[in-house]
Design a protein around this motif. Structure first.
Motif, PDB file in Angstrom:
ATOM      1  N   PHE A 131      46.378  54.287  39.612  1.00 51.74           N
ATOM      2  CA  PHE A 131      46.301  53.592  40.897  1.00 51.74           C
ATOM      3  C   PHE A 131      47.314  52.455  40.861  1.00 51.74           C
ATOM      4  N   GLY A 132      48.354  52.568  41.695  1.00 51.27           N
ATOM      5  CA  GLY A 132      49.419  51.568  41.682  1.00 51.27           C
ATOM      6  C   GLY A 132      49.500  50.801  42.976  1.00 51.27           C
ATOM      7  N   HIS A 133      49.112  49.544  42.940  1.00 48.01           N
ATOM      8  CA  HIS A 133      49.194  48.692  44.129  1.00 48.01           C
ATOM      9  C   HIS A 133      50.332  47.700  43.978  1.00 48.01           C
ATOM     10  N   GLY A 149      52.180  47.077  40.897  1.00 51.27           N
ATOM     11  CA  GLY A 149      51.525  48.047  40.022  1.00 51.27           C
ATOM     12  C   GLY A 149      52.023  49.450  40.269  1.00 51.27           C
ATOM     13  N   HIS A 194      40.514  43.025  41.398  1.00 51.16           N
ATOM     14  CA  HIS A 194      41.203  43.711  42.496  1.00 51.16           C
ATOM     15  C   HIS A 194      40.196  44.373  43.427  1.00 51.16           C
ATOM     16  N   ALA A 226      40.253  48.241  35.268  1.00 49.30           N
ATOM     17  CA  ALA A 226      41.267  47.299  35.746  1.00 49.30           C
ATOM     18  C   ALA A 226      41.845  46.581  34.541  1.00 49.30           C
ATOM     19  N   LEU A 240      44.042  50.882  36.958  1.00 45.80           N
ATOM     20  CA  LEU A 240      44.991  50.090  37.729  1.00 45.80           C
ATOM     21  C   LEU A 240      45.461  48.890  36.924  1.00 45.80           C
ATOM     22  N   HIS A 268      49.103  45.855  36.857  1.00 42.07           N
ATOM     23  CA  HIS A 268      50.284  45.303  37.496  1.00 42.07           C
ATOM     24  C   HIS A 268      51.335  45.092  36.416  1.00 42.07           C
TER      25      HIS A 268
END
Length: 426
Positions: free
Chosen positions: A116-118, A121, A61, A76, A51, A53
């Protein structure tokens, strides 16, 4: 690159609630860094999750705590432009992700890597995967404000992707957040007919506002018009740089007054986010219902005026604006040229074919966006779910609750669902 154990002094804040003994990872360039989280116990993981951003610090995170507890190896990463939007060169973030994917694939026992895109991100990860699958041809072409280069050839793709309340892109968020009432980029010049803070237009300084349909349509069109005007100004500067007739040959500051803080969806409950069709709702008791899902987002009094420079202006450069924060449109809601920029989840997912999960947080404002991402994704194996009462960060939206604890299980339910989704495929 090299690995060393993370010391308590070095990243105490980042790991205070994380799995024990994460490792600090130094990438190239040195401004790109990561933290590797392994499960404290249980079988050795065979699935790695990465993950990152665009500019945010993701070393602590929530996924770095929740996913290792469920048996995954998690990397991360903080990209080279951490906390510096003005210096973002969009394509270079994909190169940072490449370093992370290659690193994870070299870890003992790892057979699959999941992106994993939050939030923002999601834009980074969707762009990366699209180019990794299809090559630089998907990010080039005359329609692109800033086409990518061949430096993105040969990116190793992920085996799947999870999108956690991914917003549609900095470009689209910027379009929907810009204040179209500002004239000539001068905060002292306001067109009262387009001012979202004008009570005559429906603004309520004490609570939720109510704008007419006519005002909203005029506003959305004016947002697109102002964005297009800024794009033309920036492109003109680039051409003069190339021609040697500009003061600088490389870049320049690019200030957008009123560039944020005026999304009508945050002011008017009539625009409350919801799905277009019946979709899966992950309820607080862990069950899944299928229905039209409406956001539980709380509407209180808007921020006090007058607006601050830090709260409303955007300080970019000409090139960071064009590559990451600009998009062509006729209307900021449903008239967007999604593929005029490479910073666009709706455009990128059209080129993604690996299994994908889109999860929207039910106490926020990206439900319809994630539903659209799901609809546009080329993947045959794709899933979409809304997590009831979750904030943008998956935690319970307490101010949204009608009864105490109504959404208390949002984070647990989301990560349980993610773990089950991943494990059932890999």
């Amino acid at each position: 690159m090299y690995i060393r154990l993370m010391t308590a002094a070095a990243l105490a804040a980042a790991v205070s609630f994380a799995q024990s003994n994460p490792a600090y990872i130094q990438f190239t360039p040195s401004t790109t860094k990561g933290a590797l989280y392994k499960p404290d116990s249980g079988p050795a993981p065979h699935i790695g999750v990465i993950l990152t951003h665009r500019t945010g610090n993701f070393l602590s995170h929530i996924a770095t705590r929740e996913l290792p507890r469920r048996g995954f190896l998690v990397l991360a990463m903080n990209p080279r432009f951490e906390n510096n939007e003005a210096l973002v060169n969009w394509d270079e973030i994909a190169l940072d992700i490449k370093s992370g994917v290659e690193f994870l694939r070299k870890q003992p026992g790892i057979t699959k890597v999941v992106l994993f895109g939050h939030s923002g991100g999601g834009t980074s990860m969707s762009y990366y995967q699209a180019v990794a699958e299809k090559g630089p041809s998907v990010c080039q072409g005359s329609e692109k404000l800033v086409p990518c280069t061949q430096a993105l050839a040969g990116l190793p793709p992920g085996d799947g992707a999870v999108f956690m309340d991914a917003h549609p892109g900095n470009s689209i968020n910027g379009l929907r957040s810009i204040n179209p009432a500002i004239i000539d980029n001068d905060p002292a010049k306001i067109n009262p007919a387009l001012d979202p803070f004008n009570p005559e237009n429906g603004f309520n300084p004490s609570g939720p506002s109510t704008y007419s349909t006519a005002f909203k349509q005029k506003y959305f069109q004016a947002q697109a018009a102002r964005m297009n005007q800024l794009i033309d100004q920036a492109l003109d500067k680039v051409q003069r740089m190339k021609a040697g007739s500009y003061a600088y040959s490389d870049d320049d500051a690019f200030l957008i007054t009123g560039g944020q803080g005026t999304r009508l969806i945050a002011l008017d409950p009539s625009l409350r986010d919801h799905t277009a069709k019946p979709r899966k709702l992950l309820k607080n008791d862990g069950t899944v219902a299928t229905q039209i899902v409406e956001s539980a987002m709380y509407y209180g009094a808007p921020a006090a005026r007058p607006p601050s420079f830090n709260g409303t202006a955007r300080m970019l450069t000409v090139r960071s604006f064009l590559s990451t924060n600009a998009i062509r449109a006729k209307n900021s809601q449903d008239g967007i040229d999604y593929c005029s920029t490479n910073n666009s989840v709706p455009c990128a997912v059209k080129s993604i074919t690996v299994p994908v999960l889109f999860a929207a947080m039910g106490g926020y404002s990206f439900i319809r966006d994630n539903e659209l991402h799901y609809e546009l994704a080329a993947s045959k194996d794709k899933d979409f779910i809304v997590v009831e009462g979750a904030t943008h960060g998956a935690t319970p939206c307490k101010e949204c609750e009608k009864t105490p604890g109504q959404y208390s299980n949002s984070a647990k339910n989301f990560f349980d669902y993610v773990a089950k989704w991943i494990n059932s495929r890999y």
